[in-house]
Write a protein that holds these residues in place. Sequence first.
Motif, PDB file in Angstrom:
ATOM      1  N   ILE A 262       0.833  -1.199   0.000  1.00  0.00           N
ATOM      2  CA  ILE A 262       0.000   0.000   0.000  1.00  0.00           C
ATOM      3  C   ILE A 262       0.875   1.258   0.000  1.00  0.00           C
ATOM      4  O   ILE A 262       0.440   2.325   0.426  1.00  0.00           O
ATOM      5  N   GLY A 263       2.115   1.117  -0.481  1.00  0.00           N
ATOM      6  CA  GLY A 263       3.039   2.244  -0.503  1.00  0.00           C
ATOM      7  C   GLY A 263       3.928   2.326   0.711  1.00  0.00           C
ATOM      8  O   GLY A 263       4.826   3.170   0.782  1.00  0.00           O
ATOM      9  N   SER A 264       3.729   1.447   1.666  1.00  0.00           N
ATOM     10  CA  SER A 264       4.526   1.402   2.896  1.00  0.00           C
ATOM     11  C   SER A 264       5.753   0.526   2.694  1.00  0.00           C
ATOM     12  O   SER A 264       5.887  -0.184   1.689  1.00  0.00           O
ATOM     13  N   ASP A 265       6.661   0.544   3.674  1.00  0.00           N
ATOM     14  CA  ASP A 265       7.774  -0.400   3.671  1.00  0.00           C
ATOM     15  C   ASP A 265       7.373  -1.749   4.257  1.00  0.00           C
ATOM     16  O   ASP A 265       8.182  -2.676   4.290  1.00  0.00           O
ATOM     17  N   HIS A 266       6.143  -1.861   4.730  1.00  0.00           N
ATOM     18  CA  HIS A 266       5.587  -3.114   5.235  1.00  0.00           C
ATOM     19  C   HIS A 266       4.427  -3.561   4.355  1.00  0.00           C
ATOM     20  O   HIS A 266       3.660  -2.724   3.856  1.00  0.00           O
ATOM     21  N   PHE A 267       4.272  -4.863   4.181  1.00  0.00           N
ATOM     22  CA  PHE A 267       3.064  -5.418   3.588  1.00  0.00           C
ATOM     23  C   PHE A 267       2.029  -5.642   4.704  1.00  0.00           C
ATOM     24  O   PHE A 267       2.395  -6.094   5.802  1.00  0.00           O
ATOM     25  N   PRO A 268       0.752  -5.397   4.443  1.00  0.00           N
ATOM     26  CA  PRO A 268      -0.272  -5.756   5.441  1.00  0.00           C
ATOM     27  C   PRO A 268      -0.413  -7.273   5.546  1.00  0.00           C
ATOM     28  O   PRO A 268      -0.151  -7.997   4.579  1.00  0.00           O
ATOM     29  N   ILE A 269      -0.846  -7.729   6.696  1.00  0.00           N
ATOM     30  CA  ILE A 269      -1.093  -9.145   6.934  1.00  0.00           C
ATOM     31  C   ILE A 269      -2.491  -9.303   7.523  1.00  0.00           C
ATOM     32  O   ILE A 269      -2.945  -8.463   8.309  1.00  0.00           O
TER      33      ILE A 269
END
Length: 306
Positions: A262-269
């Motif tokens: 979503i544009g973050s350095d993390h993927f959602p889980i």
Amino acid sequence: MAVWIYPFTPPLDTESVIWASLLLICAIYLAKKVWPFTPWAKKMIDSVPYKDKNGIHILVGNVYQYNENYHKAVSLVQSTTPDLIFFVETDKAWENGLSEIEKDYPTQIKLPMDNTYGLLLYSKLEIQRKEIHYLIDEEIPSLELDIKLRNGQLITIYAIHPTPPVPGENEKSTDRDAEILLVGKKSKENHLPSLVIGDLNDVAWSYTTELFLKNSEMADPRRGRGLFNTFHAKVPFFRWPLDHIFLSEHFGLGDIKIHKGIGSDHFPISIKAVLTKRNDTDTMKANGDEKEEAREKISRGLNDED
């Protein structure tokens, strides 16, 4: 002295053999640590059919405070329709950027902050008890919630985002370890089924995470299924699992999934957890030394003056 390993290598001197041996030992050690998080290892949590009545669908994500792709997060929520959403690193801009989803989530807990430790939580399910804690640091909030499932059963959710060890800012992992272990202690003492969710800033196979699992007697749905890496979203070949959803022994697993960025350095889980009548969860238990170590780590975090 040279060693000839025919026909694969030219002659190697003693120093080269020593270094090669040490690298091999390290590789074996790391492989052993990661092995439980492969599909060939034993699962801690059984897979069960998902049922809305006695289940909960949770989405967790570190949005990265300076990311302005609010529409991507909104689109993810609208396409997955979770029961509960927990986003971290959320400031006032993120609160405003997510306003579109509020109509579908009547219960909201908003703690926007500019220090990368803001929290936003949205729920379709009734929250019967809400506590906002600052467990280790007065600038880092966490949540403790009792939520009623559709069948009337209460569960507890601990939603956290402990500080990572950062050179020049927070040199040690003392605060992070203490918060993780303190929440594990709370969960162990809680009579309700419980989940611990959030960006823990620690990998799934770390010593602290394993100590947390032993002392809380919770289970990691990744074990026996895969790594499900959430960080770093922008570096394809160097990723590891930092965002977690741990379950008490009362739950089975309906699904676990990593979502598109979503544009973050993390993927959602996300996870679909189901209350089960039969406990087949394979939890770990702490011995006396491990319980004492957890107490000492919590004490150091609570009394840390740095």
